[in-house]
Design an enzyme around this catalytic site. Sequence first.
Site, short mmCIF file in Angstrom:
data_model
loop_
_atom_site.label_atom_id
_atom_site.label_comp_id
_atom_site.label_asym_id
_atom_site.label_seq_id
_atom_site.Cartn_x
_atom_site.Cartn_y
_atom_site.Cartn_z
N ASP A 99 29.71 46.17 -29.10
CA ASP A 99 29.36 44.83 -29.55
C ASP A 99 29.47 44.71 -31.06
OD1 ASP A 99 27.17 46.43 -30.11
OD2 ASP A 99 25.75 45.30 -28.91
N ASN B 18 14.42 43.77 -25.24
CA ASN B 18 14.38 42.80 -24.14
C ASN B 18 15.23 43.26 -22.95
OD1 ASN B 18 16.96 42.52 -25.05
ND2 ASN B 18 16.80 40.38 -25.64
C1 GLP Z 1 21.22 46.35 -30.75
C2 GLP Z 1 22.65 46.58 -30.28
C3 GLP Z 1 22.72 47.40 -29.02
C4 GLP Z 1 21.77 48.56 -29.11
C5 GLP Z 1 20.37 48.04 -29.16
C6 GLP Z 1 19.29 49.11 -29.11
O1 GLP Z 1 20.77 45.09 -30.39
N1 GLP Z 1 23.35 45.37 -30.06
O2 GLP Z 1 24.07 47.81 -28.82
O3 GLP Z 1 21.95 49.40 -28.01
O4 GLP Z 1 20.24 47.28 -30.35
O5 GLP Z 1 18.97 49.57 -30.39
P1 GLP Z 1 18.09 50.84 -30.66
O6 GLP Z 1 18.86 52.02 -30.23
O7 GLP Z 1 17.90 50.83 -32.16
O8 GLP Z 1 16.80 50.68 -29.95
#
Ligand code: GLP
Length: 257
Positions: free
Chosen positions: A79, A150
């Site tokens: 993404d 979420n």
């Molecule tokens: C972001 C990204 C995701 C990622 C998620 C979780 O929103 N778009 O691709 O997996 O956060 O982040 P974290 O690993 O910091 O909890």
Amino acid sequence: MNITKKQKIPYEILPYGQLLPIRIADIIDNAIRANRDNGRKTVLGLAAGSSPLPIYSELIRRRNYTNLDFSNVVTFNVDEYYGLPPIHPESFCSYMGKNLLDHINVKEENTHFLDGSVSRSHIERHCSEYESAIKEAGGIDILLLGIGRNGHIGFNEPGSSIDSRTRLVKLDEMTRQDAAQNFGCLQNVPEYGITMGVGTILEAKYVILIATGHHKAELIRKTIQDADENVTASYLNFHVKTRIFLDRKSASGLKPG
Ligand code: GLP
């Protein structure tokens, strides 16, 4: 929407500090070496966020100390923020350079990103070209995912459909709030993102989802044991080769049995 649970996603609980990144890096390392020995490329799907960081560090360490060769590796990021040019310090493109790609011998032409700077009129074409590039590369061998607070995977926010494809999405308020610190304040966080769809993700040959910390515990229970339809990650119950990697904190909400 009615999710019927097809299978229970297998999971492993490992200490976060060392073993978890080593275990996941081993899977990637073995695939790269086995594919190279068979004259094949390894196609990786990569995520940003804090969860994969220790894995990226471990892969860099292996490049430096075990000569792990990434010249046959192809990458596709899951993404990107929409509205940010790739060189913006908070783009996932910059994140990947800083945390992995600039430190390994992957060929630049083999790295692929969704481009947050394409004009609205070109987004649809850009997304379908991204899907085509994944297909032309032979599909994703290993897709590394985190999970948002979420329950999102990539930027597939609650309400995303199981057959969704790569597309422009409006970011959830919770997603934006969680990113606010990186951007200085909430107002600076883009309102939209571009993401591989759930359907795109479910086509990967192997999916690794990483979740660490107490704040992910309830989500993980909902994903694995409740197949909660409001948690996008629950769609992974429909994927035959997904494995979830947890630390003790994120596994603390799982009910015994
Ligand atoms: C972001 C990204 C995701 C990622 C998620 C979780 O929103 N778009 O691709 O997996 O956060 O982040 P974290 O690993 O910091 O909890």
